[in-house]
Scaffold this motif. Structure first.
Motif, PDB file in Angstrom:
ATOM      1  N   UNK A  14       0.834  -1.211   0.000  1.00  0.00           N
ATOM      2  CA  UNK A  14       0.000   0.000   0.000  1.00  0.00           C
ATOM      3  C   UNK A  14       0.871   1.265   0.000  1.00  0.00           C
ATOM      4  N   UNK A  15       1.342   1.637  -1.186  1.00  0.00           N
ATOM      5  CA  UNK A  15       2.186   2.818  -1.299  1.00  0.00           C
ATOM      6  C   UNK A  15       1.827   3.556  -2.582  1.00  0.00           C
ATOM      7  N   UNK A  16       2.075   4.869  -2.611  1.00  0.00           N
ATOM      8  CA  UNK A  16       1.802   5.614  -3.839  1.00  0.00           C
ATOM      9  C   UNK A  16       2.652   5.059  -4.967  1.00  0.00           C
ATOM     10  N   UNK A  17       2.058   4.985  -6.169  1.00  0.00           N
ATOM     11  CA  UNK A  17       2.797   4.362  -7.266  1.00  0.00           C
ATOM     12  C   UNK A  17       2.431   4.950  -8.615  1.00  0.00           C
ATOM     13  N   UNK A  18       3.371   4.760  -9.535  1.00  0.00           N
ATOM     14  CA  UNK A  18       3.142   5.056 -10.943  1.00  0.00           C
ATOM     15  C   UNK A  18       3.072   3.707 -11.639  1.00  0.00           C
ATOM     16  N   UNK A  19       1.981   3.479 -12.342  1.00  0.00           N
ATOM     17  CA  UNK A  19       1.742   2.213 -13.018  1.00  0.00           C
ATOM     18  C   UNK A  19       2.193   2.335 -14.475  1.00  0.00           C
ATOM     19  N   UNK A  20       3.043   1.422 -14.939  1.00  0.00           N
ATOM     20  CA  UNK A  20       3.525   1.444 -16.315  1.00  0.00           C
ATOM     21  C   UNK A  20       2.679   0.527 -17.187  1.00  0.00           C
ATOM     22  N   UNK A  21       2.462   0.983 -18.430  1.00  0.00           N
ATOM     23  CA  UNK A  21       1.708   0.163 -19.382  1.00  0.00           C
ATOM     24  C   UNK A  21       2.243   0.385 -20.785  1.00  0.00           C
ATOM     25  N   UNK A  22       2.471  -0.727 -21.493  1.00  0.00           N
ATOM     26  CA  UNK A  22       2.900  -0.677 -22.898  1.00  0.00           C
ATOM     27  C   UNK A  22       1.802  -1.267 -23.768  1.00  0.00           C
ATOM     28  N   UNK A  23       1.465  -0.543 -24.821  1.00  0.00           N
ATOM     29  CA  UNK A  23       0.405  -0.976 -25.740  1.00  0.00           C
ATOM     30  C   UNK A  23       0.731  -2.348 -26.334  1.00  0.00           C
ATOM     31  N   UNK A  24       2.000  -2.590 -26.686  1.00  0.00           N
ATOM     32  CA  UNK A  24       2.383  -3.832 -27.349  1.00  0.00           C
ATOM     33  C   UNK A  24       2.570  -5.011 -26.393  1.00  0.00           C
ATOM     34  N   UNK A  25       2.235  -4.831 -25.127  1.00  0.00           N
ATOM     35  CA  UNK A  25       2.429  -5.920 -24.162  1.00  0.00           C
ATOM     36  C   UNK A  25       1.464  -7.069 -24.412  1.00  0.00           C
ATOM     37  N   UNK A  26       0.369  -6.784 -25.118  1.00  0.00           N
ATOM     38  CA  UNK A  26      -0.637  -7.815 -25.341  1.00  0.00           C
ATOM     39  C   UNK A  26      -1.514  -8.041 -24.120  1.00  0.00           C
ATOM     40  N   UNK A  27      -1.354  -7.187 -23.140  1.00  0.00           N
ATOM     41  CA  UNK A  27      -2.130  -7.326 -21.904  1.00  0.00           C
ATOM     42  C   UNK A  27      -2.951  -6.059 -21.691  1.00  0.00           C
ATOM     43  N   UNK A  28      -4.065  -6.188 -21.005  1.00  0.00           N
ATOM     44  CA  UNK A  28      -4.862  -4.992 -20.720  1.00  0.00           C
ATOM     45  C   UNK A  28      -4.161  -4.134 -19.662  1.00  0.00           C
TER      46      UNK A  28
END
Length: 171
Positions: free
Chosen positions: A108-122
């Motif tokens: 439970x800590x403040x975070x920045x969530x990374x996401x790549x379009x080409x990951x094939x994952x939502x």
């Protein structure tokens, strides 16, 4: 304790690469960052045959290696993983201003969530601790969306978060 902000995302989303780019950007903004990285593997800092490894194998609970400008403390916790807050307390506030955390996505800590379009994952599910999403694509989100490929922008976001956490004017 030092302010803590996490960098989370699926494996392969670029957490380590972002941190490599983010650290000099934060330094340029006057912030000294420490890093704690979660590993799913048996992390090794010494090698068989080296003195530190020999001391661990002989039963030392902790082994410190020191040289002119660096030291490292290796601690054995054979029964269970060290609690996250214990790990954070090991950082020296005289040497760092904040701690960047790679992984530990369930903490439970403040975070920045990374996401790549080409990951094939939502896009991973966000929780109340996600301050922003850093992505290489655009989408609607309840929190700010940062450009994953713009480390300077993310550093400014972290610096503003740090200033807010410390109740200071932005660096």
């Amino acid at each position: 304790m030092l302010p803590v902000i996490g960098i989370t995302g699926y494996s392969g989303s670029g957490k380590t690469t972002l941190l490599e780019k983010l650290l000099p950007q934060l330094r340029a903004l006057g912030l000294r960052a420490a890093v704690v990285k979660h590993s799913h593997h048996n992390a090794q800092t010494d090698r068989p045959g080296k003195d530190s490894h020999r001391m661990t194998q002989a039963g030392a609970a902790q082994v410190m290696m020191a040289c002119g400008n660096r030291w490292a403390l290796m601690t054995e916790t054979p029964q269970e993983a060290a609690p996250f807050d214990y790990l954070l307390r090991q950082f020296d506030p005289a040497l760092a201003d904040l701690v960047l955390v790679e992984g530990f996505k369930h903490e439970p800590l403040p975070k920045i969530l990374l996401h790549r379009r080409d990951s094939g994952r939502p896009l991973p599910e966000t929780d109340g601790y996600v301050l922003a999403v850093a992505a290489d694509c655009t989408f609607e989100c309840a929190c700010p969306v940062l450009d994953l490929n713009d480390a300077a922008q993310i550093a400014r976001f972290v610096a503003q978060w740090y200033a807010d956490a410390k109740g200071q004017k932005a660096v």
